[in-house]
Design a protein around this motif. Structure first.
Motif, PDB file in Angstrom:
ATOM      1  N   GLY A 159       0.790  -1.224   0.000  1.00 24.78           N
ATOM      2  CA  GLY A 159       0.000   0.000   0.000  1.00 24.78           C
ATOM      3  C   GLY A 159       0.826   1.280   0.000  1.00 24.78           C
ATOM      4  O   GLY A 159       0.266   2.369   0.074  1.00 24.78           O
ATOM      5  N   SER A 160       2.138   1.153  -0.110  1.00 31.16           N
ATOM      6  CA  SER A 160       2.981   2.350  -0.049  1.00 31.16           C
ATOM      7  C   SER A 160       2.972   3.115  -1.363  1.00 31.16           C
ATOM      8  O   SER A 160       3.127   2.531  -2.436  1.00 31.16           O
ATOM      9  CB  SER A 160       4.424   1.945   0.289  1.00 31.16           C
ATOM     10  N   SER A 161       2.813   4.440  -1.256  1.00 28.56           N
ATOM     11  CA  SER A 161       2.818   5.260  -2.468  1.00 28.56           C
ATOM     12  C   SER A 161       4.231   5.395  -3.030  1.00 28.56           C
ATOM     13  O   SER A 161       4.421   5.847  -4.148  1.00 28.56           O
ATOM     14  CB  SER A 161       2.219   6.635  -2.182  1.00 28.56           C
ATOM     15  N   PHE A 162       5.233   4.966  -2.250  1.00 30.99           N
ATOM     16  CA  PHE A 162       6.609   5.008  -2.756  1.00 30.99           C
ATOM     17  C   PHE A 162       6.911   3.821  -3.661  1.00 30.99           C
ATOM     18  O   PHE A 162       7.867   3.824  -4.419  1.00 30.99           O
ATOM     19  CB  PHE A 162       7.619   5.029  -1.592  1.00 30.99           C
ATOM     20  N   LEU A 163       6.086   2.791  -3.554  1.00 37.62           N
ATOM     21  CA  LEU A 163       6.324   1.584  -4.349  1.00 37.62           C
ATOM     22  C   LEU A 163       5.650   1.758  -5.704  1.00 37.62           C
ATOM     23  O   LEU A 163       4.433   1.883  -5.797  1.00 37.62           O
ATOM     24  CB  LEU A 163       5.764   0.359  -3.615  1.00 37.62           C
ATOM     25  N   GLN A 164       6.468   1.792  -6.740  1.00 33.85           N
ATOM     26  CA  GLN A 164       5.945   2.010  -8.085  1.00 33.85           C
ATOM     27  C   GLN A 164       5.859   0.686  -8.852  1.00 33.85           C
ATOM     28  O   GLN A 164       6.205  -0.367  -8.321  1.00 33.85           O
ATOM     29  CB  GLN A 164       6.831   3.018  -8.829  1.00 33.85           C
ATOM     30  N   GLU A 165       5.423   0.810 -10.108  1.00 37.25           N
ATOM     31  CA  GLU A 165       5.198  -0.374 -10.936  1.00 37.25           C
ATOM     32  C   GLU A 165       6.450  -1.224 -11.140  1.00 37.25           C
ATOM     33  O   GLU A 165       6.358  -2.420 -11.384  1.00 37.25           O
ATOM     34  CB  GLU A 165       4.680   0.086 -12.303  1.00 37.25           C
ATOM     35  N   GLU A 166       7.622  -0.615 -11.061  1.00 37.44           N
ATOM     36  CA  GLU A 166       8.863  -1.384 -11.251  1.00 37.44           C
ATOM     37  C   GLU A 166       9.056  -2.391 -10.114  1.00 37.44           C
ATOM     38  O   GLU A 166       9.820  -3.336 -10.242  1.00 37.44           O
ATOM     39  CB  GLU A 166      10.092  -0.464 -11.267  1.00 37.44           C
ATOM     40  N   GLY A 167       8.374  -2.154  -8.983  1.00 31.71           N
ATOM     41  CA  GLY A 167       8.506  -3.052  -7.853  1.00 31.71           C
ATOM     42  C   GLY A 167       9.709  -2.700  -6.998  1.00 31.71           C
ATOM     43  O   GLY A 167      10.324  -1.644  -7.158  1.00 31.71           O
ATOM     44  N   GLU A 168      10.038  -3.597  -6.076  1.00 31.82           N
ATOM     45  CA  GLU A 168      11.129  -3.350  -5.133  1.00 31.82           C
ATOM     46  C   GLU A 168      12.475  -3.516  -5.831  1.00 31.82           C
ATOM     47  O   GLU A 168      12.701  -4.491  -6.531  1.00 31.82           O
ATOM     48  CB  GLU A 168      11.006  -4.323  -3.965  1.00 31.82           C
ATOM     49  N   SER A 169      13.367  -2.575  -5.596  1.00 31.60           N
ATOM     50  CA  SER A 169      14.604  -2.554  -6.370  1.00 31.60           C
ATOM     51  C   SER A 169      15.812  -3.043  -5.584  1.00 31.60           C
ATOM     52  O   SER A 169      16.868  -3.274  -6.149  1.00 31.60           O
ATOM     53  CB  SER A 169      14.872  -1.136  -6.876  1.00 31.60           C
ATOM     54  N   THR A 170      15.655  -3.217  -4.278  1.00 31.36           N
ATOM     55  CA  THR A 170      16.823  -3.595  -3.472  1.00 31.36           C
ATOM     56  C   THR A 170      16.920  -5.111  -3.266  1.00 31.36           C
ATOM     57  O   THR A 170      17.825  -5.593  -2.616  1.00 31.36           O
ATOM     58  CB  THR A 170      16.774  -2.929  -2.084  1.00 31.36           C
ATOM     59  N   MET A 171      15.968  -5.851  -3.808  1.00 32.55           N
ATOM     60  CA  MET A 171      15.971  -7.302  -3.635  1.00 32.55           C
ATOM     61  C   MET A 171      15.915  -7.978  -5.006  1.00 32.55           C
ATOM     62  O   MET A 171      15.365  -7.424  -5.956  1.00 32.55           O
ATOM     63  CB  MET A 171      14.731  -7.741  -2.839  1.00 32.55           C
ATOM     64  N   THR A 172      16.441  -9.195  -5.084  1.00 28.91           N
ATOM     65  CA  THR A 172      16.322  -9.953  -6.336  1.00 28.91           C
ATOM     66  C   THR A 172      14.903 -10.539  -6.414  1.00 28.91           C
ATOM     67  O   THR A 172      14.178 -10.585  -5.410  1.00 28.91           O
ATOM     68  CB  THR A 172      17.323 -11.124  -6.390  1.00 28.91           C
ATOM     69  N   GLU A 173      14.535 -11.002  -7.592  1.00 32.49           N
ATOM     70  CA  GLU A 173      13.219 -11.621  -7.782  1.00 32.49           C
ATOM     71  C   GLU A 173      13.050 -12.805  -6.840  1.00 32.49           C
ATOM     72  O   GLU A 173      12.000 -13.003  -6.240  1.00 32.49           O
ATOM     73  CB  GLU A 173      13.068 -12.126  -9.227  1.00 32.49           C
ATOM     74  N   GLU A 174      14.122 -13.583  -6.687  1.00 35.71           N
ATOM     75  CA  GLU A 174      14.062 -14.784  -5.841  1.00 35.71           C
ATOM     76  C   GLU A 174      13.877 -14.404  -4.380  1.00 35.71           C
ATOM     77  O   GLU A 174      13.149 -15.074  -3.646  1.00 35.71           O
ATOM     78  CB  GLU A 174      15.343 -15.630  -6.001  1.00 35.71           C
ATOM     79  N   GLU A 175      14.524 -13.316  -3.946  1.00 35.40           N
ATOM     80  CA  GLU A 175      14.385 -12.869  -2.559  1.00 35.40           C
ATOM     81  C   GLU A 175      12.951 -12.388  -2.282  1.00 35.40           C
ATOM     82  O   GLU A 175      12.372 -12.706  -1.243  1.00 35.40           O
ATOM     83  CB  GLU A 175      15.377 -11.738  -2.264  1.00 35.40           C
ATOM     84  N   ILE A 176      12.391 -11.620  -3.225  1.00 38.06           N
ATOM     85  CA  ILE A 176      11.003 -11.157  -3.060  1.00 38.06           C
ATOM     86  C   ILE A 176      10.064 -12.367  -2.996  1.00 38.06           C
ATOM     87  O   ILE A 176       9.203 -12.470  -2.127  1.00 38.06           O
ATOM     88  CB  ILE A 176      10.585 -10.237  -4.241  1.00 38.06           C
ATOM     89  N   PHE A 177      10.266 -13.287  -3.920  1.00 39.08           N
ATOM     90  CA  PHE A 177       9.437 -14.489  -3.980  1.00 39.08           C
ATOM     91  C   PHE A 177       9.487 -15.283  -2.673  1.00 39.08           C
ATOM     92  O   PHE A 177       8.451 -15.627  -2.095  1.00 39.08           O
ATOM     93  CB  PHE A 177       9.891 -15.369  -5.158  1.00 39.08           C
ATOM     94  N   ARG A 178      10.704 -15.521  -2.184  1.00 40.03           N
ATOM     95  CA  ARG A 178      10.844 -16.343  -0.972  1.00 40.03           C
ATOM     96  C   ARG A 178      10.262 -15.640   0.254  1.00 40.03           C
ATOM     97  O   ARG A 178       9.597 -16.262   1.079  1.00 40.03           O
ATOM     98  CB  ARG A 178      12.319 -16.712  -0.733  1.00 40.03           C
ATOM     99  N   ARG A 179      10.488 -14.328   0.344  1.00 39.26           N
ATOM    100  CA  ARG A 179       9.924 -13.559   1.473  1.00 39.26           C
ATOM    101  C   ARG A 179       8.393 -13.622   1.431  1.00 39.26           C
ATOM    102  O   ARG A 179       7.739 -13.913   2.436  1.00 39.26           O
ATOM    103  CB  ARG A 179      10.389 -12.102   1.393  1.00 39.26           C
TER     104      ARG A 179
END
Lengths: 142, 142
Positions: free
Chosen positions: A40-60
């Motif tokens: 729900g953060s307005s700072f999070l844009q369509e590109e998604g989270e940039s400090t994590m790899t796809e695998e890290e986001i997925f596992r979290r």
């Protein structure tokens, strides 16, 4: 404290990001812990989270999904990620509540036709939050 | 004869319907049976199928998914239904091949980060069909 996995579109489009933020704030004010608060953060844009790899986001996210007591999804904006999470949540036997605005698009038959999901179509802001209130009070659905 | 569950957006948007139709025709020409042939039909609009209830569509598609040997998904246009099907296919341990055009949108981290899926980003029509050819010849991925 009820742990909620909130699912909303990120890369599918952020047009409802403010609404996700309001729903998450509402859930937290009612004493829930929302594991996916960033959705729900307005700072999070369509590109998604940039400090994590796809695998890290997925596992979290899969760890959070597995740890949650309930899934609340806002499904007005189409999203592969939200659909995927709902499919996995179903196979984990989690209670799933789906909110959507039928005047802004038609819900997928895979979600509308799955009797394990509780659907909450809403036509106004008030209707949405009344239903959300009932869901977390345990007065509606699963 | 290899039975393929082809997944593409319906209610999420039909802008790639012609491409789905080409992929399905290609698979059939190469001797596969595509269970979800209607996904590529230009007659099928965003409203979806009108002669069946949501529950009937859901039950038919889940029976096809369960019966398939492989899932081929085109994931450029965001779709709850496709995401849901991929989540369920994963839990059924089906081989899943995901095609997408990275120059037209970013793939969800739930799909990009799941190491059970084989990803096929493509930048041209030729690249897409070469990869699809390899997938059904059994020369690529799972």
């Amino acid at each position: 404290m009820k742990k909620i996995y909130f699912a909303g579109s990120i890369r599918g489009g952020r047009q409802d990001a403010d609404l996700y933020g309001e729903m998450i704030a509402f859930l937290e004010k009612r004493g829930c812990r929302v594991l996916t608060e960033h959705v729900g953060s307005s700072f999070l844009q369509e590109e998604g989270e940039s400090t994590m790899t796809e695998e890290e986001i997925f596992r979290r996210d899969m760890a959070w999904l597995s740890d949650s007591d309930m899934v609340v999804a806002e499904c007005t904006t189409p999203s592969h990620g939200v659909g995927y999470e709902l499919g996995r949540a179903r196979d984990m036997s989690k209670p799933v509540h789906i909110f959507y605005a039928p005047d802004r698009g038609r819900l997928s038959a895979m979600l509308a036709g799955d009797d394990r999901f509780v659907l909450h179509p809403y036509l106004s802001h008030e209707e949405l939050f009344e239903a959300l209130d009932k869901v977390i009070s345990g007065n509606m659905g699963q």
